[in-house]
Design a protein around this motif. Structure first.
Motif: not given
Ligand SMILES: Nc1nc2c(c(=O)[nH]1)N[C@H]1C(S)=C(S)[C@@H](COP(=O)(O)OP(=O)(O)OC[C@H]3O[C@@H](n4cnc5c(=O)[nH]c(N)nc54)[C@H](O)[C@@H]3O)O[C@H]1N2
Ligand SMILES: Nc1nc2c(c(=O)[nH]1)N[C@H]1C(S)=C(S)[C@@H](COP(=O)(O)OP(=O)(O)OC[C@H]3O[C@@H](n4cnc5c(=O)[nH]c(N)nc54)[C@H](O)[C@@H]3O)O[C@H]1N2
Ligand code: SF4
Ligand SMILES: [Mo]
Length: 747
Positions: A387, A392, A396, A414, A705
């Motif tokens: 985050h 982002s 990931r 996250e 979030v």
């Protein structure tokens, strides 16, 4: 039922960590129900803002983790017991170490705004694994400042706003973001005293700017021209403190040469601020008896950030504002985590490592490559990089490419959602906890907060997690602990002797000192402070380096004895102690450059300054607006509290926009718009605000979030879905989050 006893602890929602007292209640007695500022806390002295009243949303969040989790092949998580979790995590990380080298295991985090003990214990796990590279949020905000500070004076500095007569804030809104103790009290005192002046450099009319005598409402991203114009006026009108500079600085001629010809009028125009106002500000700064100043994210997460850290230092150094009450000082923190660049570079991108930290913006690049030295595994602790770091989606993707990701957190963040193993830690109210963000002067303080109550079954403090991991990795065990435990029963002196001989004197054990202390001295500490054991080692180190400051605080004697007294006071004083008392006269002797002088002429920075002559870049095609992605507001606190209901105000995380821009687009407050950057787009509510200048839009930080039972409404958008890693400072790699080219469309 509410228990009427007030229990001391601290607020964990920003780096001030104000001392607070809480009353517990609820069916299980575990709810935080009443709050007040703790008058005994040495720095906050009873002060607290509106946020700690909502801390129960952190402590009793519905997304608290309750058991270790392991990712299944289908991507879902299954609960596992601690023995299995520790064994498998140790085995998988040991395998990565054995196959690719320990330096491919990257460590991220170590603490947030209120919890720095995890990072101290993680040193043992990292040592056991041979992990060498690490980073944290500091490497996307402060490393430019650290690097410049280290080169100019070999140390960090802070400022004494309480006693200044001119206060200067550059890209900083302390009304909301604090960072200085009792910020609102101090700001009001300065604003209401006709003899004192408050100067604010911010493109928005912030709460702080509204109090200011002079608001330099800079065009977003154009501070470099503005601050060089200020230095230009100081040099050209000769507002320098020549006496101070003659005895304490080198390189003045080069600096004067570089600024003598700065076209002040043109630079003010480029910065979007009237020349007269800039001259008035510069004269106030030059004429100040005592100037205190601070730069923060508005410039540190922006274009020219490293240059701006340099220019900002020139402003107060050239005017002699160091080492006098009401000006700048060099503090004596318990742990010094501010230092310069190391010779070592990051393994793939060969990015500079400042203060031991790899730039956050290159982490994904160091994973998504076939380079043989790429990171293969990651331990993420008390941080939420998916985050909080730029881009982002790429983060990931990077985590998915790793062999093993281990996340140690209290909530299903996250980042935890991307882990192979999630290890649930006790919350900051369920263990002894502390921060190292203590930089007050002349008296500096430290608070070890005892836990309010033990963690529920299934959760462990990080100290315990790291001890178990190191033990499972086979690097330390009972045979090492036994003699120290024995010595501990005989009192402090014999423990200290045994510790020096067996741990510090043994290269195998010295890197594991944190957990050896926790396992052997921790059990002797007052209930609920066991996690403070690591502070004993830090107290020794402090006593070796700062004996005089420690003695003035009442902890005297040879280093071992003084450290013992200090540590004892820390574990027995839950509201915090003063551990260091300094004198203003000591500050200048703490300049740690080779010749003990301020180094004013940094050649690379003066070259950067020269480049400003070309003027600002034009806005890229299709993105006429500048987005500041991540503003601090009344109810924001990074991602520490995840339930959007905690926000009394600003629940929708609206995008702020000027009335003119909103009118041109035909939208008003509450309408939803599509915010587009080169990286992605997202739909967000608008708040039309006359605090904004035309062309500038601003999103709050820490929103968007995931949270169970909120029907999919995340309350705002996650800013880093819209940012890109390549938009970063050329020197230290800090991101340009405060000036992201953007456009807004009707949704
Ligand atoms: N309420 C609250 N307080 C916090 C936090 C929180 O999440 N919530 N987080 C804490 C943390 S981790 C930090 S690092 C600090 C950060 O504290 P600050 O740096 O004060 O926080 P920001 O609001 O991100 O940015 C400060 C200001 O920069 C301005 N700005 C934007 N673009 C520019 C520009 O081009 N030039 C200039 N000069 N200014 C610009 C914004 O308008 C904003 O007012 O706050 C801490 N305090
Ligand atoms: N676009 C944009 N991005 C930004 C910013 C911005 O202004 N704009 N600001 C940046 C700044 S200045 C900062 S400091 C970072 C902050 O970003 P990070 O450093 O990543 O930290 P937080 O969001 O504070 O997340 C802290 C994590 O710690 C967990 N936690 C809380 N208590 C405990 C505990 O006791 N133990 C453990 N193990 N975990 C715990 C929380 O659940 C949360 O997941 O964000 C940065 N990102
Ligand atoms: S200033 Fe920061 S630490 Fe203090 S009460 Fe407010 S949020 Fe908490
Ligand atoms: Mo931060």
């Amino acid at each position: 039922m509410t228990d009427p006893e007030w229990k001391p602890t601290a607020c964990i929602l920003c780096e001030c960590n104000c001392g607070i007292e809480v009353q517990l209640g609820g069916d299980d007695g575990r709810r935080l129900v009443k709050f007040r500022g703790d008058k005994r806390h040495p720095a906050s002295q009873g002060y607290a803002c509106e946020k700690p009243h909502r801390l129960d949303f952190y402590q009793n969040g519905k997304d608290r983790l309750t058991t270790p989790l392991r990712r299944r092949k289908d991507g879902s998580f299954e609960p596992i017991d601690w023995d299995t979790a520790i064994r498998e995590v140790a085995e998988r990380l040991a395998r990565v170490r054995d196959e690719h080298g320990g330096d491919t295991i990257f460590y991220y985090g170590g603490g947030g705004q209120g919890n720095h003990l995890p990072g101290a214990y993680a040193t043992a796990t990292r040592k056991a694994l041979g992990s060498r590279y690490r980073s944290s949020a500091l490497a996307q905000e402060k490393t430019g400042e650290f690097w410049i500070s280290d080169r100019m004076l070999g140390s960090m500095t802070r400022a004494d706003f309480e006693h200044c007569d001119v206060a200067l804030f550059v890209g900083k809104n302390p009304w909301h973001s604090h960072s200085i103790a009792r910020a609102r009290v101090i700001l009001k005192q300065i604003a209401h005293d006709p003899k004192r002046k408050l100067i604010v450099v911010d493109p928005r009319k912030t709460e702080t700017a509204a109090l200011a005598d002079i608001h330099l409402q800079v065009r977003p991203g154009a501070d470099a021209w503005l601050v060089s114009a200020i230095v230009g006026v100081l040099v050209q009108e000769d507002l320098l403190d020549h006496e101070f500079l003659a005895s304490h600085a080198t390189g003045l001629d080069a600096v004067v040469g570089a600024f003598r010809s700065i076209p002040v009028g043109q630079y003010c125009e480029r910065a979007g601020v009237e020349e007269d106002l800039v001259r008035e500000a510069a004269r106030a700064i030059g004429g100040a008896e005592r100037l205190a100043s601070m730069e923060d994210l508005g410039v540190q997460m922006n274009r020219h950030s490293t240059l701006l850290s340099y220019l900002h230092r020139l402003v107060w150094m050239l005017t002699g504002n160091l080492g006098k009450k009401g000006t700048h000082y060099i503090p004596t923190p318990l742990v010094n985590f501010v230092y310069g660049a190391s010779k070592r570079k990051s393994p793939v991108a060969e990015a500079p490592i400042v203060s031991g930290l790899v730039p956050c913006n290159v982490i994904a690049d160091e994973i998504l490559t076939d380079h043989p030295k790429r990171y293969r595994a990651m331990i993420i602790e008390a941080a939420n990089p998916v985050h909080s770091l730029a881009d982002s989606k790429r983060m990931r993707e990077a985590l998915a490419a790793l062999d093993t990701v281990v996340v140690i957190d209290v909530a299903m963040s996250e980042s935890a959602q991307c882990a192979d193993y999630v290890l649930p830690s006790a919350s900051q109210f369920e263990k002894g906890e502390a921060t190292f963000f203590n930089f007050e002067f002349p008296k500096n303080y430290f608070q070890l907060r005892p836990r309010l109550y033990p963690p529920p079954e299934g959760l462990l403090p990080e100290a315990e997690i790291h001890a178990r991991l190191a033990e499972a990795l086979g690097v330390v065990g009972e045979e090492d602990y036994a003699p120290l435990r024995e010595a501990a029963t005989k009192g402090f002196d014999s423990y200290a002797q045994e510790f020096m001989a067996r741990v510090l004197g043994d290269p195998r054990l010295s890197g594991l000192a944190a957990i050896v202390l926790y396992r052997t001295y921790g059990p002797t500490l007052p209930e609920g402070t066991e996690e403070g054991a690591v502070l004993l080692g830090l107290a020794f180190q402090f006593a070796m380096e700062n004996a005089a400051s420690l003695a003035r605080a009442g902890f005297d004697g040879p280093p071992g004895e003084a450290a013992g007294k200090m540590f004892d006071a820390i574990v027995k004083t839950p509201s915090g102690i003063v551990f260091s008392v300094d004198e203003w006269g000591d500050v200048l002797s703490r300049i740690k450059t080779d010749d003990g002088k301020l180094h004013l002429d940094l050649e690379d920075m003066l070259l950067e300054l020269k480049k400003l002559e070309a003027g600002p870049d034009a806005a890229p095609d299709g993105f006429p607006l500048v987005l500041s992605a991540g503003e601090r507001r009344s109810f924001t606190a990074n991602t520490i509290i995840r339930n959007p209901e905690w926000r009394r105000r600003g629940a929708d995380g609206a995008l702020r926009m000027s009335p003119g821009d909103a009118g041109a687009l035909g939208v008003s407050t509450g309408d939803r718009v599509r915010l587009v950057t080169k990286r992605d787009n997202a739909v967000v509510a608008v708040e039309v605000s006359d605090t904004m200048q035309a062309g500038h839009v601003s999103l709050p930080n820490g929103l968007g979030v995931t949270y169970p039972e909120n029907g999919g409404d995340l309350g705002g958008i996650a800013p880093n879905e819209l940012t890109a890693t390549e938009d970063r400072d050329p020197f230290v790699g800090t991101p340009w989050h405060k000036s992201v080219p953007a456009r807004v469309e009707r949704a």
